[in-house]
Design a protein around this motif. Structure first.
Motif, mmCIF file in Angstrom:
data_model
loop_
_atom_site.group_PDB
_atom_site.id
_atom_site.type_symbol
_atom_site.label_atom_id
_atom_site.label_comp_id
_atom_site.label_asym_id
_atom_site.label_seq_id
_atom_site.Cartn_x
_atom_site.Cartn_y
_atom_site.Cartn_z
ATOM 1 N N VAL A 114 0.796 -1.134 0.078
ATOM 2 C CA VAL A 114 -0.099 -0.099 0.013
ATOM 3 C C VAL A 114 0.867 1.139 0.151
ATOM 4 N N ALA A 115 1.915 1.172 0.641
ATOM 5 C CA ALA A 115 2.805 2.220 0.915
ATOM 6 C C ALA A 115 3.380 2.549 -0.410
ATOM 7 N N ALA A 116 3.676 1.332 -1.205
ATOM 8 C CA ALA A 116 4.444 1.726 -2.416
ATOM 9 C C ALA A 116 3.627 2.161 -3.599
ATOM 10 N N VAL A 117 2.282 2.045 -3.478
ATOM 11 C CA VAL A 117 1.340 2.419 -4.400
ATOM 12 C C VAL A 117 1.409 3.998 -4.003
ATOM 13 N N VAL A 118 1.246 4.561 -2.826
ATOM 14 C CA VAL A 118 1.272 5.738 -2.373
ATOM 15 C C VAL A 118 2.326 6.471 -2.965
ATOM 16 N N VAL A 119 3.853 5.865 -2.720
ATOM 17 C CA VAL A 119 4.658 6.525 -3.045
ATOM 18 C C VAL A 119 4.919 6.648 -4.805
ATOM 19 N N VAL A 120 4.465 5.747 -5.346
ATOM 20 C CA VAL A 120 4.339 5.774 -6.811
ATOM 21 C C VAL A 120 3.501 6.992 -7.253
ATOM 22 N N ALA A 121 2.390 7.094 -6.589
ATOM 23 C CA ALA A 121 1.383 8.200 -6.922
ATOM 24 C C ALA A 121 1.969 9.658 -6.610
ATOM 25 N N GLY A 122 2.841 9.663 -5.626
ATOM 26 C CA GLY A 122 3.370 10.905 -5.348
ATOM 27 C C GLY A 122 4.529 11.143 -6.124
ATOM 28 N N ALA A 123 5.331 10.110 -6.870
ATOM 29 C CA ALA A 123 6.279 10.242 -7.811
ATOM 30 C C ALA A 123 5.772 11.000 -9.208
ATOM 31 N N VAL A 124 4.594 10.251 -9.412
ATOM 32 C CA VAL A 124 3.899 10.716 -10.535
ATOM 33 C C VAL A 124 3.487 12.397 -10.516
ATOM 34 N N LEU A 125 2.941 12.642 -9.431
ATOM 35 C CA LEU A 125 2.688 14.006 -9.126
ATOM 36 C C LEU A 125 3.908 14.863 -9.460
ATOM 37 N N VAL A 126 4.998 14.514 -8.794
ATOM 38 C CA VAL A 126 6.411 15.228 -8.730
ATOM 39 C C VAL A 126 6.840 15.200 -10.218
ATOM 40 N N GLU A 127 7.061 14.001 -10.986
ATOM 41 C CA GLU A 127 7.247 14.214 -12.422
ATOM 42 C C GLU A 127 6.449 14.800 -13.468
ATOM 43 N N GLY A 128 4.858 14.466 -13.051
ATOM 44 C CA GLY A 128 4.114 14.811 -14.175
ATOM 45 C C GLY A 128 3.889 13.707 -15.066
ATOM 46 N N THR A 129 3.269 13.770 -16.173
ATOM 47 C CA THR A 129 2.916 12.789 -17.398
ATOM 48 C C THR A 129 3.270 13.463 -18.525
ATOM 49 N N GLY A 130 3.385 12.516 -19.655
ATOM 50 C CA GLY A 130 3.929 13.147 -20.806
ATOM 51 C C GLY A 130 3.327 12.536 -22.053
ATOM 52 N N ALA B 36 15.609 22.523 -9.290
ATOM 53 C CA ALA B 36 15.260 23.802 -8.965
ATOM 54 C C ALA B 36 16.498 24.790 -8.667
ATOM 55 N N LEU B 37 17.324 24.233 -7.611
ATOM 56 C CA LEU B 37 18.570 24.739 -7.341
ATOM 57 C C LEU B 37 19.515 25.136 -8.494
ATOM 58 N N CYS B 38 19.468 24.543 -9.462
ATOM 59 C CA CYS B 38 20.213 24.621 -10.654
ATOM 60 C C CYS B 38 19.659 25.533 -11.485
ATOM 61 N N GLY B 39 18.553 26.369 -11.310
ATOM 62 C CA GLY B 39 18.061 27.199 -11.984
ATOM 63 C C GLY B 39 16.770 26.637 -12.939
ATOM 64 N N GLY B 40 16.256 25.628 -12.586
ATOM 65 C CA GLY B 40 15.184 25.000 -13.191
ATOM 66 C C GLY B 40 13.817 25.551 -12.784
ATOM 67 N N GLY B 41 13.847 26.541 -11.739
ATOM 68 C CA GLY B 41 12.710 27.196 -11.537
ATOM 69 C C GLY B 41 11.927 26.924 -10.061
ATOM 70 N N THR B 42 11.131 27.411 -9.735
ATOM 71 C CA THR B 42 10.308 26.896 -8.401
ATOM 72 C C THR B 42 9.361 25.753 -8.912
ATOM 73 N N PRO B 43 9.195 24.590 -7.968
ATOM 74 C CA PRO B 43 8.166 23.784 -8.619
ATOM 75 C C PRO B 43 6.895 24.242 -8.282
ATOM 76 N N GLY B 44 6.022 23.826 -8.992
ATOM 77 C CA GLY B 44 4.707 24.115 -8.981
ATOM 78 C C GLY B 44 3.973 23.408 -7.834
ATOM 79 N N PRO B 45 2.486 23.521 -7.614
ATOM 80 C CA PRO B 45 1.890 22.899 -6.546
ATOM 81 C C PRO B 45 1.748 21.609 -6.804
ATOM 82 N N PRO B 46 1.665 21.043 -8.001
ATOM 83 C CA PRO B 46 1.676 19.580 -8.111
ATOM 84 C C PRO B 46 2.838 19.024 -7.419
ATOM 85 N N VAL B 47 4.018 19.411 -7.867
ATOM 86 C CA VAL B 47 5.163 18.718 -7.310
ATOM 87 C C VAL B 47 5.187 18.874 -5.652
ATOM 88 N N TRP B 48 4.709 20.186 -5.180
ATOM 89 C CA TRP B 48 4.753 20.127 -3.793
ATOM 90 C C TRP B 48 3.698 19.212 -3.014
#
Length: 318
Positions: free
Chosen positions: A134-150, A265-277
């Motif tokens: 269950v925790a793995a599914v939650v972690v994956v869901a959070g990672a998807v929010l961080v990385e976005g889709t494409g 972000a620290l290397c100049g990629g900009g401040t992360p948006g709300p989905p990343v947070w």
């Protein structure tokens, strides 16, 4: 090795910290690797892993850790780690981004905790933990929010699936050999085998002399990947896998996309948006749920040493 009569109680933070740091280093490789996009793929990686092999051997001698020679089927397990986790993974990522946006590949790789949560305990002779799954599914869901889709096509999906399988194999194939070889032995053998495989691919598909044209920035990037993302991160990761098991350790792969986003972000990629947070919060929640220590008196994830054979009886083959 602890030679006392009573086993030392487990230290969850002590066991998990190396894996967390290792995944932070892996996440940092995203920004560093951008400078190597136009470098010769196999030649650069071959130099990287050859340098990492020399470093690992030197570190092992300084630490007085013996690196055992593989025997029997161990050669196949270690060669499998090198072929999948080092060689094929790099090919899948490079070829995959030609058919899919990087987020697609990143999300596929971020799905590793689910595979490790199921297959890792089975390889260790245990049932998968419902809590870790269950925790793995939650972690994956959070990672998807961080990385976005494409966007992607069928070939991109295939390359993403291969990257996922290779990333999982990097951990799963190490489970049968970690007991005898430990983090040091697995790291040394997997890395030198990967260097040999990549050198052969360089001779078959590239011009080895092209690697000499790398400028100072690319050499610095390759050096960082060799020292921190290979030699150091491999040792840290396999130490945690040996200590807590592949299932629990797999949850820590969710740290890599968070580190990649933060360093970007620290290397100049900009401040992360709300989905990343939001993804950050979800990943942390999943990690907190899945990595809390086992109940008192049980250490389900820790690899137990094999019992010593009785005198006069030949030891069983690995």
């Amino acid at each position: 090795m602890n030679t006392s009569s009573s086993p030392r109680p487990p230290g969850p933070l002590r066991d998990l910290a190396p894996g967390v740091l290792g995944m932070v280093l892996v996440g940092s490789s995203v920004s560093v690797s951008r400078s190597l996009v136009h470098a010769p793929l196999f030649a650069t990686q071959a130099v990287r892993y050859a340098a990492a092999t020399l470093l690992l051997i030197a570190f092992a001698r300084v630490a007085r850790v013996p690196v055992l020679r593989p025997r029997g089927r161990e050669w196949l397990w270690l060669a499998g780690i090198a072929a999948t986790g080092l060689v094929l993974f790099n090919v899948a990522v490079v070829r995959g981004v030609a058919h899919a946006e990087p987020a697609v590949i990143a999300v596929a790789v971020a799905s590793v905790p689910v595979l490790l949560g199921v297959l890792g305990p089975l390889l260790e002779g245990r049932r998968p933990s419902r809590r870790i799954l269950v925790a793995a599914v939650v972690v994956v869901a959070g990672a998807v929010l961080v990385e976005g889709t494409g966007r992607t096509d069928a070939a991109g999906v295939a390359w993403a699936a291969l990257a996922l399988a290779c990333e999982a194999a990097f951990t799963l194939l190490a489970v049968p050999v970690l007991r005898r070889h430990g983090p040091w032995g697995v790291s040394v053998h997997a890395v030198w085998m990967g260097a040999v495989m990549l050198a052969v691919l360089t001779l078959l598909t590239e011009r080895p002399a092209d690697v000499l044209s790398l400028g100072p920035v690319r050499w610095a990037a390759a050096g960082y990947l060799a020292v921190m993302v290979t030699a150091v991160a491999f040792l840290l990761w396999y130490r945690t896998v040996a200590a807590v098991g592949a299932g629990r350790a797999g949850l820590l792969t969710g740290v890599a996309p968070l580190a990649a986003a933060a360093i970007g972000a620290l290397c100049g990629g900009g401040t992360p948006g709300p989905p990343v947070w939001l993804g950050l919060v979800v990943v942390v929640a999943g990690l907190a749920a899945g990595l809390r220590g086992p109940r008192q008196g049980s250490v389900p994830g820790r690899m137990r040493p094999r019992p010593r054979p009785h005198k006069g009886r030949a030891p069983a083959s690995p």
